[in-house]
Design a protein around this motif. Structure first.
Motif: not given
Length: 66
Positions: A4, A7-8, A11-13, A54
Motif C-alpha cells: 500500500r 496509498v501511503a 495520504e501525505v502527498r 505505520k
C-alpha cells in the motif's frame, strides 16, 4: 507480495522521488515496489514503514500462496 505504498504516499502527498530520497533508493526502485515487480529488503521495508509511521504489516501483505 502486495503493498500500500502508493496509498501511503498519496495520504501525505509525497512523490516517488521524495520517498526514494528519504529512504536512500532510486525512484525506479520505489516504482518497481509499488507495481509488485520488486520485493524490498527487510531493512528497506522497515525504513518505509518508519517514514510513514505505520506498522510494516499495514504497508506490505503476503498474497495467498506466498
Amino acid at each position: 507480495m502486495e503493498n500500500r505504498i502508493r496509498v501511503a504516499r498519496a495520504e501525505v502527498r509525497m512523490t516517488q522521488q521524495q520517498l526514494a530520497e528519504a529512504v536512500g533508493v532510486s525512484r525506479q526502485t520505489i516504482h518497481a515496489i509499488e507495481n509488485g515487480r520488486f520485493v524490498p529488503s527487510t531493512v528497506l521495508a522497515l525504513k518505509i514503514a518508519r517514514l510513514f509511521a505505520k506498522p510494516v504489516e499495514e504497508l506490505f501483505q503476503l498474497e495467498a500462496g506466498d
